[in-house]
Design an enzyme around this catalytic site. Structure first.
Site, PDB file in Angstrom:
ATOM      1  N   LYS A  81      21.228  17.685  20.398  1.00  0.00           N
ATOM      2  CA  LYS A  81      21.209  17.584  18.704  1.00  0.00           C
ATOM      3  C   LYS A  81      21.516  16.255  18.260  1.00  0.00           C
ATOM      4  O   LYS A  81      20.816  15.723  17.216  1.00  0.00           O
ATOM      5  CB  LYS A  81      22.208  18.571  18.114  1.00  0.00           C
ATOM      6  CG  LYS A  81      21.421  20.033  18.539  1.00  0.00           C
ATOM      7  CD  LYS A  81      22.509  21.139  18.062  1.00  0.00           C
ATOM      8  CE  LYS A  81      21.983  22.493  18.238  1.00  0.00           C
ATOM      9  NZ  LYS A  81      22.848  23.528  17.770  1.00  0.00           N
TER      10      LYS A  81
ATOM     11  N   LYS B  96       7.778  22.960  22.624  1.00  0.00           N
ATOM     12  CA  LYS B  96       8.588  24.297  22.354  1.00  0.00           C
ATOM     13  C   LYS B  96       8.426  24.573  20.609  1.00  0.00           C
ATOM     14  O   LYS B  96       8.592  23.614  19.963  1.00  0.00           O
ATOM     15  CB  LYS B  96      10.087  24.063  22.542  1.00  0.00           C
ATOM     16  CG  LYS B  96      10.884  25.244  21.916  1.00  0.00           C
ATOM     17  CD  LYS B  96      12.303  24.842  22.264  1.00  0.00           C
ATOM     18  CE  LYS B  96      13.456  25.362  21.613  1.00  0.00           C
ATOM     19  NZ  LYS B  96      13.693  26.619  20.743  1.00  0.00           N
TER      20      LYS B  96
ATOM     21  N   LYS C   9      11.617  25.201  14.306  1.00  0.00           N
ATOM     22  CA  LYS C   9      11.667  24.803  12.927  1.00  0.00           C
ATOM     23  C   LYS C   9      11.722  23.399  12.848  1.00  0.00           C
ATOM     24  O   LYS C   9      10.994  22.814  12.049  1.00  0.00           O
ATOM     25  CB  LYS C   9      12.843  25.633  12.355  1.00  0.00           C
ATOM     26  CG  LYS C   9      12.965  25.202  10.813  1.00  0.00           C
ATOM     27  CD  LYS C   9      12.702  26.748  10.292  1.00  0.00           C
ATOM     28  CE  LYS C   9      11.163  26.893   9.924  1.00  0.00           C
ATOM     29  NZ  LYS C   9      10.811  28.305   9.507  1.00  0.00           N
TER      30      LYS C   9
HETATM   31  P1  ADP Z   1      14.751  26.511  15.981  1.00  0.00           P
HETATM   32  O1  ADP Z   1      14.561  25.699  17.351  1.00  0.00           O
HETATM   33  O2  ADP Z   1      13.666  26.773  15.165  1.00  0.00           O
HETATM   34  O3  ADP Z   1      15.848  25.803  15.369  1.00  0.00           O
HETATM   35  P2  ADP Z   1      16.915  28.073  16.907  1.00  0.00           P
HETATM   36  O4  ADP Z   1      17.311  26.866  17.811  1.00  0.00           O
HETATM   37  O5  ADP Z   1      17.896  28.471  15.607  1.00  0.00           O
HETATM   38  O6  ADP Z   1      15.507  27.811  16.418  1.00  0.00           O
HETATM   39  O7  ADP Z   1      16.884  29.374  17.839  1.00  0.00           O
HETATM   40  C1  ADP Z   1      17.216  30.590  17.358  1.00  0.00           C
HETATM   41  C2  ADP Z   1      16.924  31.650  18.612  1.00  0.00           C
HETATM   42  O8  ADP Z   1      15.468  31.863  18.680  1.00  0.00           O
HETATM   43  C3  ADP Z   1      17.709  31.068  19.792  1.00  0.00           C
HETATM   44  O9  ADP Z   1      18.284  32.282  20.755  1.00  0.00           O
HETATM   45  C4  ADP Z   1      16.466  30.721  20.615  1.00  0.00           C
HETATM   46  O10 ADP Z   1      16.473  31.097  22.139  1.00  0.00           O
HETATM   47  C5  ADP Z   1      15.339  31.347  20.148  1.00  0.00           C
HETATM   48  N1  ADP Z   1      14.067  30.592  20.193  1.00  0.00           N
HETATM   49  C6  ADP Z   1      13.954  29.391  19.290  1.00  0.00           C
HETATM   50  N2  ADP Z   1      12.690  29.070  19.382  1.00  0.00           N
HETATM   51  C7  ADP Z   1      12.167  29.687  20.397  1.00  0.00           C
HETATM   52  C8  ADP Z   1      10.900  29.583  21.185  1.00  0.00           C
HETATM   53  N3  ADP Z   1       9.889  28.607  20.841  1.00  0.00           N
HETATM   54  N4  ADP Z   1      10.710  30.619  22.115  1.00  0.00           N
HETATM   55  C9  ADP Z   1      11.385  31.393  22.426  1.00  0.00           C
HETATM   56  N5  ADP Z   1      12.632  31.809  21.997  1.00  0.00           N
HETATM   57  C10 ADP Z   1      12.986  30.748  21.092  1.00  0.00           C
END
Ligand code: ADP
Ligand code: TRP
Length: 328
Positions: A114, A193, A196
């Site tokens: 991060k 991946k 957001k």
């Molecule tokens: P972002 O990367 O969009 O900020 P988060 O890190 O807040 O998302 O992820 C929240 C949850 O969603 C976590 O449990 C994570 O494992 C799942 N998650 C996030 N992005 C993905 C993805 N591309 N594929 C599968 N699961 C995901």
């Protein structure tokens, strides 16, 4: 009935990656588990500085949980709550931090990732896994369903619970984590991946036109229509499989259309159209529900009030146990 805890950070509108990697599991489990699903608003303060944005995003995650199918109305064992409605978790986090060796935090990879992505290197971000451990241990869950990226945090949780129990006696129950069976990370429209924060996500609640436009933007290579294509290598297919399921006949059919060649060959435009139709179909109920929920703030308030009461009852009990054990 086994008890389950999980949560997401309120980072705004949830995307189909969050759904495939997290929320779908919660929805599937609510039939035969006691669910504690919360919004990690304290954790979000490691990245946001905008109070209105945090308030709006926190609310939005609750609406999306409900839209995607978590339903306390039909599943009285499903509890949805906000982290700030159980502030005792910050006390538990302090107690855990006092048994947490510093090197355990030094090893955590999400802090480094991060900071590398530009988040401020705060102490809050550094000790993020301790607060997450407190969230988990605060309701004595049996299971914590998570995506692959959260496995290390779950291991730290078990480690801290053991260290605490070793020092003060059996206070915390050791939870297991549960990876989605076909644990896979959905790629975003650029092939990385889906996240957001990479601006490459697909929001299943978009209006049809912009949704289709977004899907048509998914990056593909330039293999001509009549040439056979490897579905595994294509982002469009990976997303399709992630939503429809690996063994779904529609996925198998799409894979064979990728492999076809000559006059039978399929262009990427067709694959994208198939994905667009799949998303509209798969999320049809969620889209409808979300519109209704957006117009029913009183219902959201009630869900959160009931959820907070259920979580409070559990967390108060666990916190009392921990306080007693340490001599407070
Ligand atoms: P972002 O990367 O969009 O900020 P988060 O890190 O807040 O998302 O992820 C929240 C949850 O969603 C976590 O449990 C994570 O494992 C799942 N998650 C996030 N992005 C993905 C993805 N591309 N594929 C599968 N699961 C995901
Ligand atoms: N770190 C999790 C994420 O980014 C959110 C979270 C906070 C969480 N506390 C938790 C997840 C407890 C599961 C259990 O997605």
């Amino acid at each position: 009935m086994k008890r389950v805890l999980s949560g997401l950070q309120p980072s705004g509108q949830l995307h189909i990656g969050n759904y495939a990697g997290a929320i779908r599991q919660f929805v599937d489990m609510q039939a035969d588990h006691e669910m504690y699903v919360f919004v990690a608003s304290y954790h979000a303060l490691t990245s946001t500085r905008d109070a209105n944005e945090l308030r709006t995003n926190t609310r939005q995650v609750v609406i999306d949980y409900l839209a995607f199918g978590l339903d306390p109305a039909t599943h009285p064992n499903t509890h949805i709550y906000l982290q700030q409605d159980v502030p005792q978790v910050t006390e538990l986090a302090w107690l855990l931090s006092c048994v947490c060796p510093k090197h355990l935090m030094d090893k955590a990879t999400s802090y480094k990732d991060k900071v590398a992505r530009g988040l401020p290197a705060s102490v809050g971000l550094y000790t993020y896994p301790i607060l997450q451990a407190a969230d988990i241990l605060s309701v004595d869950p049996d299971l914590v369903p998570v995506g692959k990226d959260q496995v290390q945090h779950c291991e730290i949780t078990r480690d801290l619970a053991q260290k605490f129990n070793h020092a003060f006696g059996e206070v915390f129950k050791l939870p297991n984590y549960k990876l989605r069976d076909d644990a896979q990370v959905l790629p975003g429209i650029d092939g990385q991946k889906m996240s957001k924060s990479y601006g490459n996500d697909i929001d299943p609640f978009m209006d049809e036109k912009p949704l289709r436009k977004r899907i048509m933007k998914i990056k593909t290579d330039s293999t001509p229509v009549e040439e056979s294509k490897d579905p595994e290598a294509c982002t469009v297919f990976q997303i399709y499989r992630g939503i429809a399921g690996r063994d779904d006949p529609r996925t198998l059919d799409l894979a064979s259309r990728y492999r076809a060649s000559g006059p039978e060959g399929m262009g990427y435009g067709h694959a994208k159209q198939a994905l667009f139709e799949l998303i509209l179909d798969h999320f049809a109920d969620a889209r409808k529900r979300r519109t209704e929920l957006m117009n029913d703030p009183a219902y959201i308030d009630k869900v959160l009030k009931d959820g907070a009461a259920a979580a409070q009852a559990k967390v108060t009990e666990v916190t009392a146990r921990a306080r007693m054990a340490v001599g407070l």
